[in-house]
Design a protein around this motif. Structure first.
Motif, mmCIF file in Angstrom:
data_model
loop_
_atom_site.group_PDB
_atom_site.id
_atom_site.type_symbol
_atom_site.label_atom_id
_atom_site.label_comp_id
_atom_site.label_asym_id
_atom_site.label_seq_id
_atom_site.Cartn_x
_atom_site.Cartn_y
_atom_site.Cartn_z
ATOM 1 N N SER A 49 46.204 -72.320 41.884
ATOM 2 C CA SER A 49 46.431 -71.126 42.707
ATOM 3 C C SER A 49 47.527 -71.375 43.733
ATOM 4 O O SER A 49 48.375 -70.505 43.978
ATOM 5 N N LEU B 217 45.172 -62.856 45.123
ATOM 6 C CA LEU B 217 44.059 -63.611 44.567
ATOM 7 C C LEU B 217 42.863 -63.475 45.504
ATOM 8 O O LEU B 217 42.999 -63.595 46.720
ATOM 9 N N GLU C 15 50.033 -64.600 40.620
ATOM 10 C CA GLU C 15 49.064 -64.324 39.565
ATOM 11 C C GLU C 15 48.542 -65.648 39.027
ATOM 12 O O GLU C 15 49.318 -66.583 38.796
ATOM 13 N N TRP C 16 47.218 -65.739 38.840
ATOM 14 C CA TRP C 16 46.631 -66.966 38.298
ATOM 15 C C TRP C 16 45.342 -66.581 37.580
ATOM 16 O O TRP C 16 44.332 -66.324 38.209
ATOM 17 N N PRO C 17 45.371 -66.503 36.249
ATOM 18 C CA PRO C 17 44.225 -65.990 35.494
ATOM 19 C C PRO C 17 42.969 -66.844 35.663
ATOM 20 O O PRO C 17 43.038 -68.040 35.955
ATOM 21 N N ARG D 191 40.655 -66.885 37.863
ATOM 22 C CA ARG D 191 40.204 -67.234 39.206
ATOM 23 C C ARG D 191 39.666 -65.948 39.825
ATOM 24 O O ARG D 191 40.407 -65.174 40.396
ATOM 25 N N GLN E 106 38.838 -63.224 38.276
ATOM 26 C CA GLN E 106 39.699 -62.206 37.666
ATOM 27 C C GLN E 106 38.852 -61.060 37.132
ATOM 28 O O GLN E 106 37.913 -61.276 36.361
ATOM 29 N N ARG E 107 39.174 -59.857 37.519
ATOM 30 C CA ARG E 107 38.496 -58.672 36.978
ATOM 31 C C ARG E 107 39.100 -58.357 35.610
ATOM 32 O O ARG E 107 40.321 -58.182 35.475
ATOM 33 N N TRP F 27 33.822 -59.816 35.113
ATOM 34 C CA TRP F 27 34.682 -60.741 35.855
ATOM 35 C C TRP F 27 34.705 -62.096 35.156
ATOM 36 O O TRP F 27 33.807 -62.427 34.381
ATOM 37 N N ASP G 13 35.762 -66.396 35.830
ATOM 38 C CA ASP G 13 36.185 -67.467 36.737
ATOM 39 C C ASP G 13 36.018 -68.816 36.043
ATOM 40 O O ASP G 13 35.029 -69.051 35.352
#
Length: 411
Positions: free
Chosen positions: A44, A237, A271-273, A275, A277-278, A294, A296
């Protein structure tokens, strides 16, 4: 390549140096390097630094691991992710130069990344440590422009040591003589080790709580250092831990003399998938119906604490976990902070991973942590079951980046 060395993880730099020499040392021809180590928040923080530098109009390369859906995610050139053709070419070249000698998968692919970076003009090259720091394959840059150490916590004890001080010593192995280091929030035992090594190397430290501060105030991110105060939007984030990660990224950008527009781009564009993430599209979202979905990839106790705190800030909904973990992790430590937030946990085995913890064992540990736990054959089965029983649920798929990657690939 995975058959070239019997061990998946074998920390030493000898094999890397041998192959880099055979490749005519591409690591010596990189753009100015920012080297990032730590237990939590490395990816991140790196993504936020990259967003800031790109927001300033600079060309940025990045090396990260593990990948989620495609290997290409690990190697980002100045124009985007490495192409299939370019990736195949550098991997073939490294395999030929290696000549069948023992080398781990991570080591040879790291050398391939260096080869690709050396041939791609850029303003900065961001390198994320794979494991530890001192003996990590990325730790071959004599004079990086900057190093960063994000929060250090207990993880990977089999390779890095049993105590926080021992693990911090491995992370601090990326420090270089005279090179400034940004240090994120640390427990005292870790900070003492980092400060001691920095003093011995004459590496200037810019540490959280001493040289820079960051906090959330009235729905804004406030950052302060000796250059002054920044009043910025909250990070894109989600989570209080992302405010701290953003602070480390901002400290790095300020050390590079980036101006406020770059700092604002850092927090608003990163952007950092996987983490927190919806998920908003795909087959699993369709199966969830009216339930929120969600994702993570956090997998250690510190990640569990950060995740529980972030979930507590979301709008109220009944929380149901779908969890798959590796058998090398402190599963009980990860689950303990989540037990107070979640109503149920459905355990799954991670498909295709030999080191997955069986769903039955994950469920048993969850019950020991105070969670109402059951098992499912797959993530899809678990989503359908939860959505049918609790239509307004918030469903969080969690416990492993390997599981997160599987979800993103299958979405």
């Amino acid at each position: 390549m995975m058959a070239l060395h019997p061990k998946v993880i074998d920390l030493t730099l000898d094999r890397v140096w041998r192959l880099l020499a055979a490749l005519d040392h591409p690591e010596g021809r990189l753009a100015p390097v920012i080297h990032v180590a730590g237990t939590n928040g490395k990816g991140s923080t790196l993504a936020t630094i990259r967003a800031g530098l790109e927001g300033a109009g600079l060309w940025v390369q990045a090396y990260t691991s593990p990948h989620l859906a495609r290997f290409h995610e690990r190697i980002r050139l100045s124009g985007g992710l490495i192409s299939e053709e370019a990736l195949a070419a550098v991997l073939d070249e490294c395999e030929r130069a290696n000549g069948g000698a023992p080398i781990t998968y991570f080591e040879i692919t790291t050398c391939a990344a260096f080869l690709a970076f050396a041939r791609d003009p850029a303003d900065f090259c961001l390198l994320e440590v794979g494991l530890g720091g001192r003996l990590d394959a990325t730790n071959v840059i004599d004079q990086p422009r900057l190093t960063v150490i994000t929060p250090v916590s207990i993880d990977h004890q089999a390779f890095l040591g049993d105590t926080l001080a021992e693990i911090a010593a491995e992370k601090a192995g990326i420090l270089k003589r005279g090179v400034p280091c940004i240090v994120g929030p640390q427990e005292d035992a870790a900070l003492e080790v980092i400060e001691d090594r920095a003093a011995r190397l004459g590496a200037p430290l810019l540490a959280y709580g001493q040289h820079w501060h960051v906090w959330e105030e009235r729905g804004r991110l406030v950052y302060q250092d000796e250059r002054g105060l920044l009043d910025l939007p909250l990070p894109r984030l989600i989570g209080a831990h992302q405010v701290q990660n953003a602070g480390a990224a901002l400290a790095a950008l300020r050390a590079l003399e980036m101006e406020e527009p770059a700092c604002e781009a850092a927090v608003t564009r990163a952007e950092w998938p996987a983490r927190l993430q919806r998920l908003t599209e795909g087959r699993l979202v369709e199966a969830a119906g009216r339930a929120e979905l969600w994702l993570d990839g956090g997998h250690n106790p510190a990640a569990g604490v950060a995740l529980a705190e972030a979930l507590g800030r979301l709008s109220p909904r009944p929380l149901h976990l779908i969890c798959g973990m590796m058998n090398t992790k402190d599963v009980a430590g990860y689950m303990a902070p989540l037990a107070a937030r979640a109503e149920t946990l459905t355990a799954v085995s991670i498909p295709g991973e030999t080191a997955t913890l069986p769903a039955e064992e994950t469920a048993a540990i969850a019950k020991g942590a105070g969670l109402s736990a059951s098992t499912a054959e797959s993530v899809a089965d678990a989503v359908r079951r939860i959505a049918a029983e609790v239509p307004n649920a918030r469903i969080l798929i969690c416990g492993s980046l390997y599981l997160a990657g599987r979800v993103l690939r299958d979405a």
